[in-house]
Design an enzyme around this catalytic site. Structure first.
Site, PDB file in Angstrom:
ATOM      1  N   HIS A  87      44.289 -36.164  39.996  1.00  0.00           N
ATOM      2  CA  HIS A  87      42.926 -35.621  39.920  1.00  0.00           C
ATOM      3  C   HIS A  87      42.776 -34.519  38.879  1.00  0.00           C
ATOM      4  O   HIS A  87      41.654 -34.053  38.652  1.00  0.00           O
ATOM      5  CB  HIS A  87      42.503 -35.056  41.285  1.00  0.00           C
ATOM      6  CG  HIS A  87      42.320 -36.111  42.328  1.00  0.00           C
ATOM      7  ND1 HIS A  87      41.250 -36.972  42.318  1.00  0.00           N
ATOM      8  CD2 HIS A  87      43.067 -36.460  43.404  1.00  0.00           C
ATOM      9  CE1 HIS A  87      41.342 -37.798  43.366  1.00  0.00           C
ATOM     10  NE2 HIS A  87      42.439 -37.517  44.037  1.00  0.00           N
ATOM     11  N   CYS A 229      32.691 -24.466  71.266  1.00  0.00           N
ATOM     12  CA  CYS A 229      31.327 -24.495  71.819  1.00  0.00           C
ATOM     13  C   CYS A 229      31.270 -25.387  73.063  1.00  0.00           C
ATOM     14  O   CYS A 229      30.590 -25.066  74.025  1.00  0.00           O
ATOM     15  CB  CYS A 229      30.314 -24.946  70.769  1.00  0.00           C
ATOM     16  SG  CYS A 229      29.963 -23.668  69.525  1.00  0.00           S
TER      17      CYS A 229
HETATM   18  C1  HEC Z   1      26.098 -21.529  75.133  1.00  0.00           C
HETATM   19  C2  HEC Z   1      25.567 -21.533  73.796  1.00  0.00           C
HETATM   20  C3  HEC Z   1      26.156 -22.526  72.816  1.00  0.00           C
HETATM   21  C4  HEC Z   1      26.151 -23.882  72.895  1.00  0.00           C
HETATM   22  C5  HEC Z   1      25.582 -24.757  74.020  1.00  0.00           C
HETATM   23  C6  HEC Z   1      26.757 -24.356  71.677  1.00  0.00           C
HETATM   24  N1  HEC Z   1      27.127 -23.316  70.892  1.00  0.00           N
HETATM   25 FE1  HEC Z   1      27.773 -23.418  68.971  1.00  0.00          FE
HETATM   26  N2  HEC Z   1      27.999 -21.407  68.920  1.00  0.00           N
HETATM   27  C7  HEC Z   1      27.649 -20.553  69.923  1.00  0.00           C
HETATM   28  C8  HEC Z   1      27.979 -19.186  69.537  1.00  0.00           C
HETATM   29  C9  HEC Z   1      27.753 -17.933  70.369  1.00  0.00           C
HETATM   30  C10 HEC Z   1      28.540 -19.268  68.242  1.00  0.00           C
HETATM   31  C11 HEC Z   1      29.048 -18.117  67.358  1.00  0.00           C
HETATM   32  C12 HEC Z   1      27.875 -17.456  66.699  1.00  0.00           C
HETATM   33  C13 HEC Z   1      27.120 -18.391  65.816  1.00  0.00           C
HETATM   34  O1  HEC Z   1      27.525 -18.629  64.686  1.00  0.00           O
HETATM   35  O2  HEC Z   1      26.118 -18.983  66.289  1.00  0.00           O
HETATM   36  C14 HEC Z   1      28.505 -20.681  67.872  1.00  0.00           C
HETATM   37  C15 HEC Z   1      28.906 -21.161  66.636  1.00  0.00           C
HETATM   38  C16 HEC Z   1      28.719 -22.468  66.207  1.00  0.00           C
HETATM   39  C17 HEC Z   1      28.951 -22.928  64.858  1.00  0.00           C
HETATM   40  C18 HEC Z   1      29.434 -22.082  63.667  1.00  0.00           C
HETATM   41  C19 HEC Z   1      28.272 -21.581  62.812  1.00  0.00           C
HETATM   42  C20 HEC Z   1      28.707 -20.748  61.629  1.00  0.00           C
HETATM   43  O3  HEC Z   1      27.858 -20.491  60.767  1.00  0.00           O
HETATM   44  O4  HEC Z   1      29.864 -20.329  61.561  1.00  0.00           O
HETATM   45  C21 HEC Z   1      28.679 -24.270  64.861  1.00  0.00           C
HETATM   46  C22 HEC Z   1      28.796 -25.212  63.682  1.00  0.00           C
HETATM   47  C23 HEC Z   1      28.278 -24.636  66.204  1.00  0.00           C
HETATM   48  N3  HEC Z   1      28.311 -23.512  66.994  1.00  0.00           N
HETATM   49  C24 HEC Z   1      27.956 -25.915  66.616  1.00  0.00           C
HETATM   50  C25 HEC Z   1      27.671 -26.268  67.929  1.00  0.00           C
HETATM   51  C26 HEC Z   1      27.501 -27.627  68.380  1.00  0.00           C
HETATM   52  C27 HEC Z   1      27.584 -28.854  67.511  1.00  0.00           C
HETATM   53  C28 HEC Z   1      27.247 -27.572  69.735  1.00  0.00           C
HETATM   54  C29 HEC Z   1      27.107 -28.718  70.718  1.00  0.00           C
HETATM   55  C30 HEC Z   1      28.296 -29.537  70.886  1.00  0.00           C
HETATM   56  C31 HEC Z   1      27.239 -26.162  70.107  1.00  0.00           C
HETATM   57  N4  HEC Z   1      27.519 -25.407  69.000  1.00  0.00           N
HETATM   58  C32 HEC Z   1      26.939 -25.680  71.382  1.00  0.00           C
HETATM   59  C33 HEC Z   1      27.047 -20.886  71.116  1.00  0.00           C
HETATM   60  C34 HEC Z   1      26.794 -22.175  71.547  1.00  0.00           C
HETATM   61  C1  HEC Z   2      48.268 -41.564  42.897  1.00  0.00           C
HETATM   62  C2  HEC Z   2      47.008 -40.918  42.546  1.00  0.00           C
HETATM   63  C3  HEC Z   2      46.402 -39.965  43.583  1.00  0.00           C
HETATM   64  C4  HEC Z   2      47.005 -38.922  44.230  1.00  0.00           C
HETATM   65  C5  HEC Z   2      48.446 -38.455  44.167  1.00  0.00           C
HETATM   66  C6  HEC Z   2      45.958 -38.282  45.005  1.00  0.00           C
HETATM   67  N1  HEC Z   2      44.780 -38.936  44.831  1.00  0.00           N
HETATM   68 FE1  HEC Z   2      43.000 -38.444  45.676  1.00  0.00          FE
HETATM   69  N2  HEC Z   2      42.183 -40.144  44.972  1.00  0.00           N
HETATM   70  C7  HEC Z   2      42.785 -41.013  44.066  1.00  0.00           C
HETATM   71  C8  HEC Z   2      41.866 -42.084  43.744  1.00  0.00           C
HETATM   72  C9  HEC Z   2      42.135 -43.239  42.809  1.00  0.00           C
HETATM   73  C10 HEC Z   2      40.685 -41.817  44.506  1.00  0.00           C
HETATM   74  C11 HEC Z   2      39.436 -42.665  44.568  1.00  0.00           C
HETATM   75  C12 HEC Z   2      38.521 -42.157  43.548  1.00  0.00           C
HETATM   76  C13 HEC Z   2      37.160 -42.560  43.878  1.00  0.00           C
HETATM   77  O1  HEC Z   2      36.905 -43.058  44.993  1.00  0.00           O
HETATM   78  O2  HEC Z   2      36.298 -42.324  43.027  1.00  0.00           O
HETATM   79  C14 HEC Z   2      40.916 -40.581  45.246  1.00  0.00           C
HETATM   80  C15 HEC Z   2      39.983 -39.983  46.056  1.00  0.00           C
HETATM   81  C16 HEC Z   2      40.098 -38.699  46.584  1.00  0.00           C
HETATM   82  C17 HEC Z   2      39.062 -37.978  47.266  1.00  0.00           C
HETATM   83  C18 HEC Z   2      37.657 -38.475  47.563  1.00  0.00           C
HETATM   84  C19 HEC Z   2      36.749 -38.084  46.435  1.00  0.00           C
HETATM   85  C20 HEC Z   2      35.318 -38.467  46.716  1.00  0.00           C
HETATM   86  O3  HEC Z   2      34.532 -38.371  45.761  1.00  0.00           O
HETATM   87  O4  HEC Z   2      34.968 -38.838  47.840  1.00  0.00           O
HETATM   88  C21 HEC Z   2      39.565 -36.754  47.623  1.00  0.00           C
HETATM   89  C22 HEC Z   2      38.858 -35.627  48.355  1.00  0.00           C
HETATM   90  C23 HEC Z   2      40.929 -36.736  47.159  1.00  0.00           C
HETATM   91  N3  HEC Z   2      41.219 -37.914  46.530  1.00  0.00           N
HETATM   92  C24 HEC Z   2      41.794 -35.681  47.348  1.00  0.00           C
HETATM   93  C25 HEC Z   2      43.148 -35.740  47.065  1.00  0.00           C
HETATM   94  C26 HEC Z   2      44.098 -34.725  47.488  1.00  0.00           C
HETATM   95  C27 HEC Z   2      43.753 -33.453  48.238  1.00  0.00           C
HETATM   96  C28 HEC Z   2      45.326 -35.140  47.052  1.00  0.00           C
HETATM   97  C29 HEC Z   2      46.660 -34.470  47.279  1.00  0.00           C
HETATM   98  C30 HEC Z   2      47.004 -34.224  48.685  1.00  0.00           C
HETATM   99  C31 HEC Z   2      45.132 -36.407  46.371  1.00  0.00           C
HETATM  100  N4  HEC Z   2      43.819 -36.745  46.401  1.00  0.00           N
HETATM  101  C32 HEC Z   2      46.151 -37.158  45.798  1.00  0.00           C
HETATM  102  C33 HEC Z   2      44.049 -40.886  43.552  1.00  0.00           C
HETATM  103  C34 HEC Z   2      44.992 -39.981  43.974  1.00  0.00           C
END
Ligand code: HEC
Ligand code: HEC
Length: 268
Positions: A87, A229
């Site tokens: 890459h 969460c």
């Molecule tokens: C009881 C309340 C509550 C519920 C239900 C809840 N969360 Fe949260 N969640 C929080 C709190 C508190 C935080 C930390 C503060 C914040 O970033 O909102 C958090 C943080 C997050 C974050 C990180 C946001 C950031 O900017 O870092 C994500 C993503 C998230 N929640 C997704 C979800 C999803 C998806 C669900 C359902 C599966 C869910 N939460 C259910 C309370 C809740």
């Molecule tokens: C032998 C060659 C090779 C190696 C080593 C390799 N890649 Fe790739 N990788 C590719 C090819 C080819 C694609 C497909 C390109 C495409 O889909 O456009 C790809 C696709 C990807 C994608 C998806 C890009 C997209 O646009 O969705 C990611 C992310 C990625 N590689 C990360 C990595 C990471 C992190 C590593 C090392 C841990 C790695 N690759 C090692 C050849 C390689």
């Protein structure tokens, strides 16, 4: 829409530069962190936490980005390849990639997020071992690749083969669960701005991930937050990387469409 997004991205960059000069972003306009009522978690942080995020020399998430840069260039596997072998410079080849994930993957017949993509790249293209979900290595490479999309608007594809997964994710988001019988939106739509055990409830957006959570002193993935969460309403969490959380990730990413990628964001 794309024209507007480009303008926002430019604005965000301008503000980042401005705040680097000023040393604080606390009183800088909130505009790029809010799109049509969709708000980044950044807006719910204290000024001190915001300036920690804005200052690349102080942002603790930058350690993960730096470690990710090393791993990107580190050779592994029998053919002695690194990510860079194929890459090249991630600063060009990975721009905007994180903003499009998760995506439908036809080989897998399901969704992959960035973490799973990194692991399939290691397994299939390097014949190297995969990283454990939530390991320092996987968080670091995910942070490094996401960092290349900073300022780019979240823009996931929910059409075609991704559609049924998107609908699953929406259902998951809307379902009440756990002993507290709460759906995601009962906090992240209805209680936005309220306090909960020291946190201010945000909209639960994904544009900052992976985040550095200060109270946990750790980098945190999207799926770890989903699990936390779920646990907070006393529901059984799903495994990181599970199909349930991948679908949820797609829905929640779409819910925050247009919000600029902030990784690595700093949260409380
Ligand atoms: C009881 C309340 C509550 C519920 C239900 C809840 N969360 Fe949260 N969640 C929080 C709190 C508190 C935080 C930390 C503060 C914040 O970033 O909102 C958090 C943080 C997050 C974050 C990180 C946001 C950031 O900017 O870092 C994500 C993503 C998230 N929640 C997704 C979800 C999803 C998806 C669900 C359902 C599966 C869910 N939460 C259910 C309370 C809740
Ligand atoms: C032998 C060659 C090779 C190696 C080593 C390799 N890649 Fe790739 N990788 C590719 C090819 C080819 C694609 C497909 C390109 C495409 O889909 O456009 C790809 C696709 C990807 C994608 C998806 C890009 C997209 O646009 O969705 C990611 C992310 C990625 N590689 C990360 C990595 C990471 C992190 C590593 C090392 C841990 C790695 N690759 C090692 C050849 C390689």
């Amino acid at each position: 829409m794309p024209a507007v997004n480009t303008k926002l991205a430019a604005l965000l960059t301008a503000i980042a530069t401005l705040s680097a000069v000023a040393g604080s972003a606390a009183d800088v306009t909130n505009a790029p962190y809010e799109i049509d009522g969709r708000k980044s978690g950044y807006l719910f942080m204290t000024p001190a936490t915001r300036s920690l995020q804005d200052d690349e020399f102080q942002n603790p998430g930058m350690f993960a980005v730096e470690r990710g840069r090393e791993l990107w260039n580190q050779k592994d596997g029998p053919d002695g390849k690194s990510c860079a072998s194929c890459h090249g410079d991630a600063e060009t080849s990975m721009t905007g990639v994180a903003a499009r994930y998760p995506v439908f993957d036809s080989a897998r017949g399901g969704l992959v997020n960035l973490e799973l993509r990194i692991n399939t790249e290691r397994a299939d293209r390097m014949k190297a071992s995969t990283y454990k979900y939530e390991s320092d290595e996987l968080l670091a490479l995910t942070s490094y690749i996401s960092y290349q999309s900073r300022g780019k608007p979240l823009n996931v594809d929910i059409e075609g083969p991704a559609k049924p997964f998107f609908e699953e994710g929406r259902k998951f988001y809307d379902a009440r669960r756990g002993q507290l019988d709460l759906a995601c939106g009962q906090c992240h739509d209805a209680l936005v701005g309220s306090k909960l055990r020291g946190d201010v409830i945000s909209q639960g957006q994904l544009n900052g991930f992976p985040i550095h959570r200060l109270s946990w002193r750790a980098m945190v993935s999207r799926h770890r937050i989903f699990a936390w969460c779920n646990t907070s309403v006393r529901a059984e969490p799903y495994a990181a990387g599970s199909p349930e959380y991948l679908s949820l990730e797609l829905y929640v990413a779409w819910r925050g469409r247009g919000l600029p990628i902030e990784a690595p964001a700093v949260r409380r």
